[in-house]
Design an enzyme around this catalytic site. Structure first.
Site: not given
Length: 423
Positions: A277, A83, A261, A375
């Site tokens: 993990d 991202e 998130k 972004h």
């Protein structure tokens, strides 16, 4: 000389030059990070020993977050993510903490929980007490399954027994608490649970069914705190609005899902880079966000007495430095070397700090300028490369499509054709 995470001009170098600069800054041998180059990293043959039915390898970019001071130590942080803006945003947020001492962390230790489920017990409450009466016996038997762990100072620490009403009756559930030291701990606690299950079923007068770790690692919490400079954030109005945004996420699960998130953008990137993990960490974090019965924000922001922004984060982090992909994957080994952590606790502290930094960067963008501006500026470079731009063409095409406010593939292709036609 102490390692510094304050590296200027890194973005202006090509990847091989950056790797050399980072290697020197981390005081590593020249070849220490070679595994991060696809030519020297995980090959198909090695991958075939990690999972089943291997047909190839997918590459994920690994970037280095700079500016992090964590518990008084500067760290260069490897982050694996596809991202745009994540690495840059975390680095920028970390910069805003440096004059206030960086990030401070604390933890509850490295306790993991194994669950042994018993069904068909005639007297569930009586079974619960019988298991507690046998606590010392069961803990000793658990330790006997892993003498190496016990020799390292870890091992079984406690036994908690619950009765649980379900739609299929009352189950008896034993929780074995195990100090797994520098391991993630799944193999250790699962082995102990398997060994204990027959004896627990016998004592409970029922039948053991599931015996496996819980990813709700609420005995393995890590907390991070930082002061973000008000002037660098953009002034008191931005600080105020970040606090409003934080309150929104605390009160509303729809906002909290996206807020968290943002935290996990940073957390997962470091977890993945170090071979840990990601699914276990993510499930643990989200279960912690719902621990009060409703889903809420994992982080909180307040205005400090001096007007600066105080950010805090608490989440469970079951990560390790021994076993699994961390030891088997050459790129994960290189990432751990770069990070320079000596224990799972230091790794978890770093991950929590990055999560807080990433979250703050997103909130600042939302409160100050809208998330899309920064972004999409970085995303434009990806679009330019997808259009076929090479080298300095990527920067020129990206700048043009941002200026045109048309960050789309077809427009990037037109701009690229125009640039090449003018040469």
């Amino acid at each position: 000389m102490p390692i510094t995470s304050r590296l200027s001009g890194l973005r202006d170098l090509d990847p091989s030059e950056r790797r050399s600069v980072v290697t020197r800054a981390a005081e590593l041998d020249e070849a220490s990070l070679d595994a991060l180059d696809p030519e020297h990293g995980l090959g198909v043959e090695a991958a075939d020993h990690l999972i089943e039915n291997v047909i190839g390898i997918i590459g994920i970019p690994v970037g280095v977050a700079t500016n992090f001071t964590i518990d008084g130590v500067d760290r260069l942080v490897p982050m694996a993510t596809e991202e745009p803006s994540v690495v840059a945003a975390a680095s920028n947020a970390a910069r805003m903490t440096r004059q206030h001492g960086g990030f401070r962390t604390s933890s509850t230790g490295s306790i993991m929980i194994a669950q042994i489920q018993v069904v068909d017990a005639v007297d569930p409450e009586g079974a619960r007490l019988r298991l507690l009466e046998a606590r010392d016996e069961l803990l000793a038997f658990a330790d006997a399954q892993d003498p190496v762990l016990a020799g390292l100072g870890g091992g079984a620490r406690d036994l908690v027994v619950r009765t649980l009403s379900t739609r299929t009756g009352v189950h008896v559930v034993a929780h074995l608490h195990v100090d797994v030291r520098d391991a993630m701990g799944a193999n250790a606690v699962n082995t102990m649970a398997e060994a204990l299950a027959p004896r627990i079923a016998e004592l409970a007068g029922g039948r053991s069914l599931l015996r496996i770790l819980s990813n709700k690692a609420d005995q393995r919490l890590v907390r991070a705190r930082a002061v973000f400079d008000a002037e660098l954030l953009g002034g008191p109005d931005v600080v105020r609005d970040i606090v409003h945004a934080s309150a929104f996420a605390e009160a509303d699960p729809y906002r909290a899902a996206t807020h968290n998130k943002g935290i996990m953008n940073g957390v997962t990137a470091v977890v993945l880079a170090t071979g840990n993990d990601t699914r276990a960490v993510e499930s643990g974090a989200h279960s912690h966000a719902a621990r009060g019965g409703g889903y809420t924000a994992l982080s909180h922001y307040e205005v400090g007495a001096d007007g600066h922004l105080v950010g805090t984060l608490e989440l469970p982090l079951a990560v390790g430095l021994v076993g699994g992909a961390t030891r088997a994957h050459p790129a994960a080994q290189a990432a751990v070397r770069l990070l320079g952590v000596a224990s799972s606790g230091e790794l978890a502290a770093t991950i929590a700090a990055v999560g807080l930094a990433q979250n703050l960067a997103a909130l600042r963008a939302l409160a100050a300028e809208g998330i899309q501006r920064g972004h999409m500026t970085l995303h434009a470079r990806t679009i330019a490369a997808s259009a076929g731009a090479l080298g300095d063409e990527i920067t020129r095409v990206a700048e043009r499509i941002v200026a045109d406010r048309r960050i789309r593939l077809e427009h990037a292709q037109d701009v690229l054709a125009e640039l090449r036609g003018a040469r």
